[in-house]
Each structure stands twice: as structure tokens, then as C-alpha cells.
Design a protein around this motif. Structure first.
Motif, PDB file in Angstrom:
ATOM      1  N   PHE A  14       0.883  -1.177   0.000  1.00 27.33           N
ATOM      2  CA  PHE A  14       0.000   0.000   0.000  1.00 27.33           C
ATOM      3  C   PHE A  14       0.915   1.219   0.000  1.00 27.33           C
ATOM      4  O   PHE A  14       1.511   1.528   1.019  1.00 27.33           O
ATOM      5  CB  PHE A  14      -0.885   0.021   1.247  1.00 27.33           C
ATOM      6  CG  PHE A  14      -1.779  -1.176   1.375  1.00 27.33           C
ATOM      7  CD1 PHE A  14      -2.917  -1.291   0.582  1.00 27.33           C
ATOM      8  CD2 PHE A  14      -1.497  -2.189   2.282  1.00 27.33           C
ATOM      9  CE1 PHE A  14      -3.753  -2.387   0.703  1.00 27.33           C
ATOM     10  CE2 PHE A  14      -2.335  -3.284   2.400  1.00 27.33           C
ATOM     11  CZ  PHE A  14      -3.461  -3.388   1.603  1.00 27.33           C
ATOM     12  N   ALA A  34       2.563  -4.631   3.337  1.00 23.22           N
ATOM     13  CA  ALA A  34       1.702  -5.389   4.246  1.00 23.22           C
ATOM     14  C   ALA A  34       1.965  -6.880   4.145  1.00 23.22           C
ATOM     15  O   ALA A  34       1.850  -7.608   5.132  1.00 23.22           O
ATOM     16  CB  ALA A  34       0.231  -5.088   3.951  1.00 23.22           C
ATOM     17  N   LEU A  63       3.924   1.039   2.201  1.00 24.53           N
ATOM     18  CA  LEU A  63       3.815   0.024   3.238  1.00 24.53           C
ATOM     19  C   LEU A  63       3.743  -1.396   2.663  1.00 24.53           C
ATOM     20  O   LEU A  63       2.878  -1.692   1.845  1.00 24.53           O
ATOM     21  CB  LEU A  63       2.567   0.297   4.082  1.00 24.53           C
ATOM     22  CG  LEU A  63       2.413  -0.638   5.261  1.00 24.53           C
ATOM     23  CD1 LEU A  63       2.832   0.048   6.537  1.00 24.53           C
ATOM     24  CD2 LEU A  63       1.010  -1.151   5.349  1.00 24.53           C
ATOM     25  N   TYR A 111      -8.537  -7.630  -2.350  1.00 23.13           N
ATOM     26  CA  TYR A 111      -7.327  -6.935  -2.787  1.00 23.13           C
ATOM     27  C   TYR A 111      -6.674  -7.729  -3.921  1.00 23.13           C
ATOM     28  O   TYR A 111      -6.654  -8.952  -3.881  1.00 23.13           O
ATOM     29  CB  TYR A 111      -6.292  -6.839  -1.652  1.00 23.13           C
ATOM     30  CG  TYR A 111      -6.647  -5.982  -0.476  1.00 23.13           C
ATOM     31  CD1 TYR A 111      -7.680  -5.049  -0.512  1.00 23.13           C
ATOM     32  CD2 TYR A 111      -5.920  -6.108   0.705  1.00 23.13           C
ATOM     33  CE1 TYR A 111      -7.973  -4.269   0.601  1.00 23.13           C
ATOM     34  CE2 TYR A 111      -6.211  -5.329   1.821  1.00 23.13           C
ATOM     35  CZ  TYR A 111      -7.237  -4.412   1.763  1.00 23.13           C
ATOM     36  OH  TYR A 111      -7.520  -3.651   2.860  1.00 23.13           O
ATOM     37  N   PRO A 146       1.563 -11.004  15.362  1.00 27.26           N
ATOM     38  CA  PRO A 146       1.226  -9.770  16.075  1.00 27.26           C
ATOM     39  C   PRO A 146       0.271  -8.891  15.266  1.00 27.26           C
ATOM     40  O   PRO A 146       0.128  -9.076  14.053  1.00 27.26           O
ATOM     41  CB  PRO A 146       2.583  -9.065  16.247  1.00 27.26           C
ATOM     42  CG  PRO A 146       3.612 -10.109  16.019  1.00 27.26           C
ATOM     43  CD  PRO A 146       3.006 -11.129  15.113  1.00 27.26           C
ATOM     44  N   ASN A 147      -0.360  -7.932  15.927  1.00 28.76           N
ATOM     45  CA  ASN A 147      -1.226  -6.982  15.222  1.00 28.76           C
ATOM     46  C   ASN A 147      -0.438  -6.276  14.130  1.00 28.76           C
ATOM     47  O   ASN A 147       0.708  -5.898  14.323  1.00 28.76           O
ATOM     48  CB  ASN A 147      -1.777  -5.936  16.206  1.00 28.76           C
ATOM     49  CG  ASN A 147      -2.835  -6.537  17.110  1.00 28.76           C
ATOM     50  OD1 ASN A 147      -3.570  -7.446  16.709  1.00 28.76           O
ATOM     51  ND2 ASN A 147      -2.890  -6.053  18.333  1.00 28.76           N
ATOM     52  N   GLY A 148      -1.064  -6.121  12.984  1.00 31.47           N
ATOM     53  CA  GLY A 148      -0.429  -5.418  11.876  1.00 31.47           C
ATOM     54  C   GLY A 148       0.528  -6.283  11.076  1.00 31.47           C
ATOM     55  O   GLY A 148       1.237  -5.783  10.198  1.00 31.47           O
ATOM     56  N   SER A 149       0.542  -7.579  11.336  1.00 29.48           N
ATOM     57  CA  SER A 149       1.514  -8.443  10.644  1.00 29.48           C
ATOM     58  C   SER A 149       1.041  -8.871   9.255  1.00 29.48           C
ATOM     59  O   SER A 149       1.800  -9.508   8.519  1.00 29.48           O
ATOM     60  CB  SER A 149       1.845  -9.669  11.506  1.00 29.48           C
ATOM     61  OG  SER A 149       0.679 -10.406  11.810  1.00 29.48           O
ATOM     62  N   GLY A 150      -0.214  -8.571   8.897  1.00 30.25           N
ATOM     63  CA  GLY A 150      -0.671  -8.842   7.533  1.00 30.25           C
ATOM     64  C   GLY A 150      -1.711  -9.944   7.415  1.00 30.25           C
ATOM     65  O   GLY A 150      -2.081 -10.333   6.301  1.00 30.25           O
ATOM     66  N   LYS A 151      -2.226 -10.421   8.545  1.00 31.24           N
ATOM     67  CA  LYS A 151      -3.141 -11.569   8.519  1.00 31.24           C
ATOM     68  C   LYS A 151      -4.425 -11.263   7.741  1.00 31.24           C
ATOM     69  O   LYS A 151      -4.829 -12.028   6.854  1.00 31.24           O
ATOM     70  CB  LYS A 151      -3.469 -12.006   9.964  1.00 31.24           C
ATOM     71  CG  LYS A 151      -2.229 -12.352  10.792  1.00 31.24           C
ATOM     72  CD  LYS A 151      -2.571 -12.770  12.206  1.00 31.24           C
ATOM     73  CE  LYS A 151      -3.277 -11.727  13.044  1.00 31.24           C
ATOM     74  NZ  LYS A 151      -2.446 -10.531  13.340  1.00 31.24           N
ATOM     75  N   THR A 152      -5.070 -10.161   8.095  1.00 29.79           N
ATOM     76  CA  THR A 152      -6.326  -9.815   7.406  1.00 29.79           C
ATOM     77  C   THR A 152      -6.059  -9.459   5.947  1.00 29.79           C
ATOM     78  O   THR A 152      -6.858  -9.784   5.062  1.00 29.79           O
ATOM     79  CB  THR A 152      -7.052  -8.665   8.136  1.00 29.79           C
ATOM     80  OG1 THR A 152      -7.407  -9.131   9.451  1.00 29.79           O
ATOM     81  CG2 THR A 152      -8.319  -8.247   7.412  1.00 29.79           C
ATOM     82  N   THR A 153      -4.926  -8.814   5.696  1.00 25.77           N
ATOM     83  CA  THR A 153      -4.561  -8.502   4.308  1.00 25.77           C
ATOM     84  C   THR A 153      -4.467  -9.790   3.489  1.00 25.77           C
ATOM     85  O   THR A 153      -4.937  -9.852   2.343  1.00 25.77           O
ATOM     86  CB  THR A 153      -3.228  -7.729   4.268  1.00 25.77           C
ATOM     87  OG1 THR A 153      -3.382  -6.517   5.011  1.00 25.77           O
ATOM     88  CG2 THR A 153      -2.807  -7.404   2.840  1.00 25.77           C
TER      89      THR A 153
HETATM   90  P1  ADP Z   1      -3.305  -7.970  10.956  1.00 21.91           P
HETATM   91  O1  ADP Z   1      -4.563  -8.545  10.408  1.00 21.91           O
HETATM   92  O2  ADP Z   1      -2.202  -8.968  11.091  1.00 21.91           O
HETATM   93  O3  ADP Z   1      -3.509  -7.206  12.234  1.00 21.91           O
HETATM   94  P2  ADP Z   1      -3.472  -6.257   8.634  1.00 21.91           P
HETATM   95  O4  ADP Z   1      -3.425  -7.208   7.501  1.00 21.91           O
HETATM   96  O5  ADP Z   1      -4.821  -5.735   9.040  1.00 21.91           O
HETATM   97  O6  ADP Z   1      -2.752  -6.911   9.903  1.00 21.91           O
HETATM   98  O7  ADP Z   1      -2.563  -5.025   8.339  1.00 21.91           O
HETATM   99  C1  ADP Z   1      -1.211  -5.157   7.906  1.00 21.91           C
HETATM  100  C2  ADP Z   1      -0.687  -3.779   7.560  1.00 21.91           C
HETATM  101  O8  ADP Z   1      -1.289  -3.353   6.328  1.00 21.91           O
HETATM  102  C3  ADP Z   1      -1.045  -2.725   8.585  1.00 21.91           C
HETATM  103  O9  ADP Z   1       0.055  -1.837   8.699  1.00 21.91           O
HETATM  104  C4  ADP Z   1      -2.239  -2.042   7.978  1.00 21.91           C
HETATM  105  O10 ADP Z   1      -2.341  -0.713   8.421  1.00 21.91           O
HETATM  106  C5  ADP Z   1      -1.933  -2.121   6.494  1.00 21.91           C
HETATM  107  N1  ADP Z   1      -3.127  -2.104   5.639  1.00 21.91           N
HETATM  108  C6  ADP Z   1      -4.077  -3.075   5.567  1.00 21.91           C
HETATM  109  N2  ADP Z   1      -5.014  -2.751   4.679  1.00 21.91           N
HETATM  110  C7  ADP Z   1      -4.656  -1.539   4.166  1.00 21.91           C
HETATM  111  C8  ADP Z   1      -5.221  -0.645   3.195  1.00 21.91           C
HETATM  112  N3  ADP Z   1      -6.354  -0.944   2.554  1.00 21.91           N
HETATM  113  N4  ADP Z   1      -4.578   0.513   2.926  1.00 21.91           N
HETATM  114  C9  ADP Z   1      -3.420   0.820   3.570  1.00 21.91           C
HETATM  115  N5  ADP Z   1      -2.841   0.037   4.483  1.00 21.91           N
HETATM  116  C10 ADP Z   1      -3.447  -1.126   4.788  1.00 21.91           C
END
Ligand code: ADP
Length: 255
Positions: free
Chosen positions: A17, A22, A20, A57, A41-48
């Protein structure tokens, strides 16, 4: 070529992104009938990762294969048709519909789930179709929701709302179910029930990938866990193996 029996193959996927990163060069394969844990950990990319696999995406690079078929740039509704279902970290139920109607909308193949205007259309065909109502009844029974069929989701305990969301994801008989932190906000008894539900889903032939912070649940459900940190896979193995891997311990120290 994909190995026999692999339902999901994520092959060197990166998701950027702007600046960043992700996800960076993430690869994993999930075999048929597995319950795979995704932790980190939080922010590690799991939901992405889920957003890439479910088509929300488009990855910056890399490929996603479903049972050997390249679905990298497939749209979410196409992936749904190919058997990918998911739940979201924050519940996304139709709050103005009853539990039964939430399931009916999901069962109706003609519904585009993101189109809530259609869902709320009072003369929607889905509401009256006999076959759909029978299948909604089966889902209500299967997930212990029959008593709440006429309730609005918002009136129900959080654990029950989670079950509605899982039932809805199961409506179209997926072969791959992605669960994003299903135990978040649940009490101990609700977590136990969730574990049973996930096991029964797997027993019905569905492959499950579960993002989860509740390590007790991960340990009890998953034979194999993939650990992400800063967008990279840092470990992959049995829950016991990854829990003692030094790089995993280190990744969690800063969390
Ligand atoms: P997790 O699920 O492990 O907590 P995320 O996948 O939600 O982590 O997020 C991973 C990183 O990608 C984070 O820094 C988050 O802010 C960033 N991120 C996720 N989706 C977007 C997006 N649509 N635009 C910009 N940054 C994103």
C-alpha cells in the motif's frame, strides 16, 4: 504444478500500500481437510492475506491458486462461486434483517451480498422461496440458531451473532472457509462451542483457515500454524513447534 489435495496455494504474494509492505513474498499451502491457523502480532498482515485470498485486494505480485486454478485477480463474487467463503473481524450481518433472513439472503444465488438495498427489498424472492427456506432451516438447526430465527442479530449475545455469521458463510457450501478472529470477544463457553463448530465444519469436508489470537483455541484446532510478522512468514509448523521457535518468541515480544 500444485500437489494433489491442495485446496489453497499462496505463491510468493506481496501486497504493498504505497510505501507500506503489508505482505512480502508470502507463500503457504493448505491441504484439503486442514484447519490451518494464521497467527502473528497486530499489523503483521493476517487480514490482508484474507483480503487477497477472498479477492478484495489484488496482490502487488504473486499468485493465489484454488485447487490448482489461478484465481489471483478473480473478483470476490467469482471466488465465492468457486467455493471461498469468509467471515470478518467485525461482524457484518444485516442488522435490519432477522437471523433467518440473513441466511436466506446468503442462500439466494442471485443476491449480491454487498448490495444491501437488494437484501432489504421487501418483495425479495429469497424471502418466500420454499427450497431456500428449507435450507435456511437446516442451517439454523445445524448451528444451534433455530430459537433465534426471528431475532435481529443485534439483540443476541455476541457469541450467537458469531454463529450466525459462520452459518451465513456456510450457506453456499464453500470448500474453503476463512475465519477472521472468530473467538474475539467470546467468553470461555462460547469459545468452546466455536471450537466444536469449526471441527464439525471440517468434518463435513470443508478446509478451514483461521486467524486467531486465542492460542488455546489454535492449539486445540490446528495441526499446523503459519506465523506472520511484518508481512512475512516467519514460521510454519505444528503449534508446539512454532511456539518455541526463537523468531516467533522474538516477534511477540514487541507486540
Ligand atoms: P493484521 O490482520 O495482522 O492485524 P493487517 O493485515 O490488518 O494486519 O494489516 C497489515 C498492515 O497493512 C497494517 O500496517 C495495515 O495498516 C496495512 N493495511 C491493511 N489494509 C490496508 C489498506 N487498505 N490501505 C493501507 N494500508 C493497509
Amino acid at each position: 504444478a500444485p500437489a494433489e489435495g491442495e485446496v489453497l496455494q499462496v505463491d510468493a504474494v506481496s501486497m504493498h500500500f504505497r510505501g507500506l509492505k503489508a505482505l512480502q513474498d508470502v507463500s503457504l499451502t493448505v491441504g484439503a481437510g486442514e484447519i490451518r491457523g494464521i497467527v502473528g502480532p497486530n499489523g503483521s498482515g493476517k487480514t490482508t492475506l484474507f483480503n487477497v485470498v477472498s479477492g478484495l485486494y489484488r496482490p502487488t505480485s504473486g499468485r493465489v491458486l484454488l485447487a490448482g486454478r489461478d484465481v489471483t485477480n478473480a473478483r470476490p463474487h467469482v471466488l465465492a462461486r468457486l467455493g471461498v467463503a469468509r467471515t470478518f473481524q467485525n461482524l457484518r450481518l444485516f442488522r435490519m434483517l432477522t437471523v433467518r433472513d440473513n441466511l436466506l439472503v446468503a442462500l439466494d444465488q442471485t443476491t449480491i451480498l454487498s448490495n444491501w438495498r437488494y437484501a432489504l427489498w421487501p418483495v425479495g424472492v429469497w424471502r418466500h422461496d420454499r427450497a431456500l427456506r428449507a435450507r435456511a432451516g437446516e442451517l439454523l438447526d445445524r448451528f444451534g440458531l433455530a430459537a433465534f430465527a426471528g431475532s435481529a442479530p443485534g439483540e443476541l449475545p455476541y457469541g450467537t451473532q458469531r454463529r450466525v455469521e459462520i452459518a451465513r458463510a456456510m450457506a453456499r457450501q464453500p470448500r474453503l472457509l476463512l475465519l477472521d478472529e472468530p473467538a474475539a470477544g467470546l467468553n470461555g463457553e462460547e469459545v468452546r462451542q466455536l471450537g466444536e463448530i469449526v471441527r464439525s465444519i471440517r468434518a463435513s469436508g470443508v478446509t478451514v483457515v483461521i486467524i486467531e489470537h486465542n492460542m488455546g483455541l489454535v492449539m486445540s484446532l490446528c495441526e499446523r500454524v503459519t506465523v506472520l510478522a511484518s508481512g512475512r512468514v516467519i514460521a510454519d509448523g505444528s503449534p508446539a513447534e512454532v511456539a518455541r521457535a526463537p523468531q516467533v518468541v522474538e516477534a511477540y515480544l514487541g507486540d
